[in-house]
Write an enzyme that holds these catalytic residues in place. Structure first.
Site, PDB file in Angstrom:
ATOM      1  N   LYS A  97       0.834  -1.219   0.000  1.00  0.00           N
ATOM      2  CA  LYS A  97       0.000   0.000   0.000  1.00  0.00           C
ATOM      3  C   LYS A  97       0.862   1.259   0.000  1.00  0.00           C
ATOM      4  O   LYS A  97       0.575   2.219  -0.704  1.00  0.00           O
ATOM      5  CB  LYS A  97      -0.909   0.020   1.247  1.00  0.00           C
ATOM      6  CG  LYS A  97      -2.034  -0.985   1.181  1.00  0.00           C
ATOM      7  CD  LYS A  97      -3.350  -0.326   0.876  1.00  0.00           C
ATOM      8  CE  LYS A  97      -4.309  -1.330   0.297  1.00  0.00           C
ATOM      9  NZ  LYS A  97      -5.593  -1.444   0.743  1.00  0.00           N
ATOM     10  N   LYS A 151      -4.098  -9.369  -7.082  1.00  0.00           N
ATOM     11  CA  LYS A 151      -5.330 -10.049  -6.666  1.00  0.00           C
ATOM     12  C   LYS A 151      -6.539  -9.202  -7.051  1.00  0.00           C
ATOM     13  O   LYS A 151      -6.407  -7.994  -7.256  1.00  0.00           O
ATOM     14  CB  LYS A 151      -5.298 -10.285  -5.152  1.00  0.00           C
ATOM     15  CG  LYS A 151      -5.422  -9.001  -4.346  1.00  0.00           C
ATOM     16  CD  LYS A 151      -5.459  -9.273  -2.860  1.00  0.00           C
ATOM     17  CE  LYS A 151      -5.412  -7.984  -2.061  1.00  0.00           C
ATOM     18  NZ  LYS A 151      -6.641  -7.353  -1.714  1.00  0.00           N
ATOM     19  N   LYS A 200     -10.682  -4.026  -4.661  1.00  0.00           N
ATOM     20  CA  LYS A 200     -11.404  -2.786  -4.904  1.00  0.00           C
ATOM     21  C   LYS A 200     -10.498  -1.754  -5.571  1.00  0.00           C
ATOM     22  O   LYS A 200     -10.958  -0.888  -6.280  1.00  0.00           O
ATOM     23  CB  LYS A 200     -11.973  -2.262  -3.590  1.00  0.00           C
ATOM     24  CG  LYS A 200     -13.087  -3.165  -3.077  1.00  0.00           C
ATOM     25  CD  LYS A 200     -13.337  -3.025  -1.587  1.00  0.00           C
ATOM     26  CE  LYS A 200     -14.348  -4.059  -1.109  1.00  0.00           C
ATOM     27  NZ  LYS A 200     -14.386  -4.216   0.334  1.00  0.00           N
TER      28      LYS A 200
HETATM   29  P1  TYM Z   1     -10.831  -6.634   3.114  1.00  0.00           P
HETATM   30  O1  TYM Z   1     -12.013  -5.767   3.320  1.00  0.00           O
HETATM   31  O2  TYM Z   1      -9.737  -6.152   2.253  1.00  0.00           O
HETATM   32  O3  TYM Z   1     -11.292  -8.025   2.523  1.00  0.00           O
HETATM   33  C1  TYM Z   1     -12.330  -8.766   3.148  1.00  0.00           C
HETATM   34  C2  TYM Z   1     -12.049 -10.255   3.001  1.00  0.00           C
HETATM   35  O4  TYM Z   1     -11.977 -10.600   1.621  1.00  0.00           O
HETATM   36  C3  TYM Z   1     -10.746 -11.280   1.368  1.00  0.00           C
HETATM   37  N1  TYM Z   1     -10.274 -10.941   0.021  1.00  0.00           N
HETATM   38  C4  TYM Z   1      -9.850 -11.840  -0.868  1.00  0.00           C
HETATM   39  N2  TYM Z   1      -9.751 -13.182  -0.795  1.00  0.00           N
HETATM   40  C5  TYM Z   1      -9.291 -13.821  -1.902  1.00  0.00           C
HETATM   41  N3  TYM Z   1      -8.945 -13.186  -3.044  1.00  0.00           N
HETATM   42  C6  TYM Z   1      -9.041 -11.852  -3.162  1.00  0.00           C
HETATM   43  N4  TYM Z   1      -8.729 -11.267  -4.307  1.00  0.00           N
HETATM   44  C7  TYM Z   1      -9.503 -11.108  -2.039  1.00  0.00           C
HETATM   45  N5  TYM Z   1      -9.716  -9.787  -1.799  1.00  0.00           N
HETATM   46  C8  TYM Z   1     -10.176  -9.706  -0.524  1.00  0.00           C
HETATM   47  C9  TYM Z   1      -9.792 -10.776   2.438  1.00  0.00           C
HETATM   48  O5  TYM Z   1      -8.744 -11.682   2.643  1.00  0.00           O
HETATM   49  C10 TYM Z   1     -10.715 -10.656   3.620  1.00  0.00           C
HETATM   50  O6  TYM Z   1     -10.854 -11.885   4.291  1.00  0.00           O
HETATM   51  N6  TYM Z   1      -8.285  -6.132   7.372  1.00  0.00           N
HETATM   52  C11 TYM Z   1      -9.385  -6.823   6.746  1.00  0.00           C
HETATM   53  C12 TYM Z   1     -10.699  -6.592   7.459  1.00  0.00           C
HETATM   54  C13 TYM Z   1     -10.655  -6.914   8.918  1.00  0.00           C
HETATM   55  C14 TYM Z   1     -10.643  -8.213   9.496  1.00  0.00           C
HETATM   56  C15 TYM Z   1     -10.635  -7.997  10.899  1.00  0.00           C
HETATM   57  C16 TYM Z   1     -10.660  -9.495   8.961  1.00  0.00           C
HETATM   58  C17 TYM Z   1     -10.638  -6.007   9.920  1.00  0.00           C
HETATM   59  N7  TYM Z   1     -10.634  -6.660  11.143  1.00  0.00           N
HETATM   60  C18 TYM Z   1     -10.618  -9.087  11.798  1.00  0.00           C
HETATM   61  C19 TYM Z   1     -10.643 -10.579   9.851  1.00  0.00           C
HETATM   62  C20 TYM Z   1     -10.626 -10.363  11.247  1.00  0.00           C
HETATM   63  C21 TYM Z   1      -9.534  -6.308   5.312  1.00  0.00           C
HETATM   64  O7  TYM Z   1      -9.130  -5.244   4.988  1.00  0.00           O
HETATM   65  O8  TYM Z   1     -10.259  -7.117   4.505  1.00  0.00           O
END
Ligand code: TYM
Length: 348
Positions: free
Chosen positions: A119, A202, A205
């Site tokens: 990032k 990957k 968004k």
């Molecule tokens: P975030 O919002 O980026 O993504 C949410 C979930 O989607 C999964 N994900 C993917 N999995 C496979 N391939 C992809 N291309 C892909 N893009 C996104 C992410 O791995 C995630 O599981 N920090 C986290 C949110 C969070 C969280 C937590 C998760 C905050 N607190 C506590 C688990 C436990 C995040 O930004 O996810």
């Protein structure tokens, strides 16, 4: 949330920074639905509204996306009668725990996180500086996980390192202040990484509209993106053989096979069609989208429309009820952690 005190606790959150996409679904939300149906697991799923602020500066868009994520949870099949659906911001105790954990985390460890490095570099390319929230993001995530005493954390591959960090912090806390936190596990099976349709990274968004299939897209919108997605550049004409390992569509077929959505022999059909040049990329892409359409995309789209028609009030009631349950679970665990480190939580 199950009242069974023996039940394992599953917890995961999703940021509200745009519409939920196929990567979120295959990497995380699909597992949420499986866990939601299990009698031996009590689930807490949240919208990571505070994490969203690390990259989102548009209040109107944030409010829209918070409700959008909850609609996607419901559309995917999470039952709010069984699982808690909550807003991270509604549990201020998580921030208290986050501070305690940040005093156990080292800056060096955070600097080595893949997510931070990626990032920060992306922002630097745009001539922008990364904010401190982005840097300490994994500490808040660790507080999300340890606050409710999660046993299982279903996440996609990109978040596995952050769950490992939460495990490290739990161990460090327990070592320094005495056994207190459970050590959470990532889901039992291998975490998934869904590639972008037209990028080397990957699906995400920030990868742009063309690289990303949104759950709320119509079939035609999805097909228009899949249809033009690049494949192995060696496949110029139909008779030119290709290598499915060099193709994101091939990568997605492998994921469908891995998670059991492809019928027996389908992956072999795709691979042979490509390497022996007996099938063009068009039918291979059509097969990919149609398998997903039948397995989940159509159902999600239809249910989403049904829930969206009920209006914001319907979603807001679900979040309000979930907030209360989540806070009731997290507050005493955080208070206990505060007492362990020597803070005085009650003065009279
Ligand atoms: P975030 O919002 O980026 O993504 C949410 C979930 O989607 C999964 N994900 C993917 N999995 C496979 N391939 C992809 N291309 C892909 N893009 C996104 C992410 O791995 C995630 O599981 N920090 C986290 C949110 C969070 C969280 C937590 C998760 C905050 N607190 C506590 C688990 C436990 C995040 O930004 O996810």
């Amino acid at each position: 949330m199950s009242t069974d005190t023996q039940a394992k606790v599953a917890l995961s959150l999703i940021r509200a920074t745009g519409r939920t996409h196929l990567g979120n679904y295959l990497g995380a939300v699909r597992s949420f639905v499986t866990l939601d149906a299990r009698e031996d697991v009590s689930c807490i799923f949240g919208v990571a509204t505070l994490h969203s602020l690390t990259t989102q500066g548009d209040p109107e868009a944030l409010r829209r996306d918070i409700r959008g994520v909850v609609l996607d949870f419901l559309a995917a099949g999470i039952d709010p009668e069984r699982s808690v659906i909550f807003d991270q911001t509604a549990v201020p105790e998580t921030l208290q725990l986050s501070w305690i954990l940040s005093c156990l985390a080292t800056a060096g460890r955070l600097e080595r996180m893949h997510h931070w490095k990626e990032k920060k570099d992306k922002l630097a390319d745009l001539g922008q500086a990364a904010n401190v929230g982005l840097f300490s993001y994994p500490v808040l995530m660790a507080a999300d996980i340890l606050g409710p005493g999660a046993d299982i954390v279903p996440v996609g591959e990109d978040q596995v390192q952050h769950v490992e960090f939460a495990r490290e912090l739990a161990r460090r806390f327990n070592h320094q202040f005495g056994e207190y936190f459970k050590i959470p596990e990532v889901l039992e099976r291998e975490a998934i990484r869904v590639p972008g349709l037209s990028s080397s990274g990957k699906m995400g968004k920030s990868e742009g509209e063309k690289a990303t299939l949104y759950l709320s897209d119509s079939y035609d919108q999805q097909w228009n993106k899949v249809k033009v997605a690049p494949t192995d550049p060696a496949r110029v004409r139909l008779k030119d053989p290709g290598d499915p390992q060099k193709c994101n569509i091939g990568g997605m077929h492998r994921i469908l096979d891995q998670i059991g959505l492809h019928e027996a022999g389908a992956l072999q059909w795709v691979n042979e069609g490509c390497t022996q040049a007996t099938m063009g990329c068009f039918p291979c892409k059509k097969k990919l989208l149609d398998v997903m359409e039948e397995a989940f995309l159509r159902d999600i789209r239809e249910r989403r429309e049904k829930f969206a028609a009920k209006g914001d009030g319907f979603v807001d009631e679900i979040i309000a009820a979930g907030n209360q349950k989540a806070r009731a679970r997290i507050q005493p665990i955080v208070e206990g952690a505060m007492q362990k480190v020597g803070l005085i939580t009650r003065w009279s």
